[in-house]
Write an enzyme that holds these catalytic residues in place. Sequence first.
Site, PDB file in Angstrom:
ATOM      1  N   HIS A 185       0.821  -1.214   0.000  1.00 16.97           N
ATOM      2  CA  HIS A 185       0.000   0.000   0.000  1.00 16.97           C
ATOM      3  C   HIS A 185       0.856   1.266   0.000  1.00 16.97           C
ATOM      4  O   HIS A 185       0.361   2.354   0.300  1.00 16.97           O
ATOM      5  CB  HIS A 185      -1.006   0.005   1.152  1.00 16.97           C
ATOM      6  CG  HIS A 185      -1.841  -1.234   1.195  1.00 16.97           C
ATOM      7  ND1 HIS A 185      -2.640  -1.614   0.141  1.00 16.97           N
ATOM      8  CD2 HIS A 185      -1.978  -2.194   2.138  1.00 16.97           C
ATOM      9  CE1 HIS A 185      -3.233  -2.756   0.446  1.00 16.97           C
ATOM     10  NE2 HIS A 185      -2.849  -3.129   1.635  1.00 16.97           N
ATOM     11  N   ASP A 190       4.300  -1.176  -4.360  1.00 17.47           N
ATOM     12  CA  ASP A 190       3.357  -1.989  -5.125  1.00 17.47           C
ATOM     13  C   ASP A 190       3.648  -1.919  -6.622  1.00 17.47           C
ATOM     14  O   ASP A 190       3.466  -2.911  -7.342  1.00 17.47           O
ATOM     15  CB  ASP A 190       1.923  -1.545  -4.848  1.00 17.47           C
ATOM     16  CG  ASP A 190       1.436  -1.978  -3.470  1.00 17.47           C
ATOM     17  OD1 ASP A 190       2.193  -2.668  -2.759  1.00 17.47           O
ATOM     18  OD2 ASP A 190       0.307  -1.608  -3.093  1.00 17.47           O
TER      19      ASP A 190
END
Length: 216
Positions: A185, A190
């Site tokens: 996150h 990511d």
Amino acid sequence: MEQTTEQIDYKLLKHRFRGYLPVVIDVETAGLNAQTDALLELAAITLKMDEQGYLVPDQQCHFHIAPFEGANINPESLKFNGIDIDNPLRGAVAENIAIPGMFIMVRKAMKEQGCQRGVIVAHNAASDPGFFYRAAIKRINAKRDPFHPFAMFDTATLAGFMYGQTVLVKACQVAKIPFDGKQAHSALYDTERTAELFCAMVNRLKDLGGFPPLSD
């Protein structure tokens, strides 16, 4: 004269995706509504071919973004992604700085790779990354968007096909890509994992003989 499969050098990225440059992106936001909720973080990674014709990550950019005027901030979303929008150390910039900054990197990579357009690669591309990016483009009235207007590569769909897993962390585990849940996150983290996953799937297809296409 039209090139045959044998004449095309598939070690060149421009020939792998029909002239499109894959660019992996991810965002972190202050909600789920791309029109009303703030875009808080954007990361992008371009890809290239190595000398053996395997796809690898190349350049990256990463921006913390200040909420646009009147943006909705959902406290639950901030709790989920751990972003403190009031922290001066974020070094947040406006959308009209971040988006053109990414464009510069993408256009440079397109020129280097001989590609005509970029194409977004993202996990669940049709939801957060795609919607929030497109909404930001409209808000700042950005010119000369380098990306294809609707085509995208969704790694959730591709990973479901290749590995039987659609969740990013689970797909990475099957693909033997290290994944630190504590860093998840973060748009940059990511994006890095998504880039590795996309490259792994493309390269796996190459190793299995699924690409280049068979000649007649």
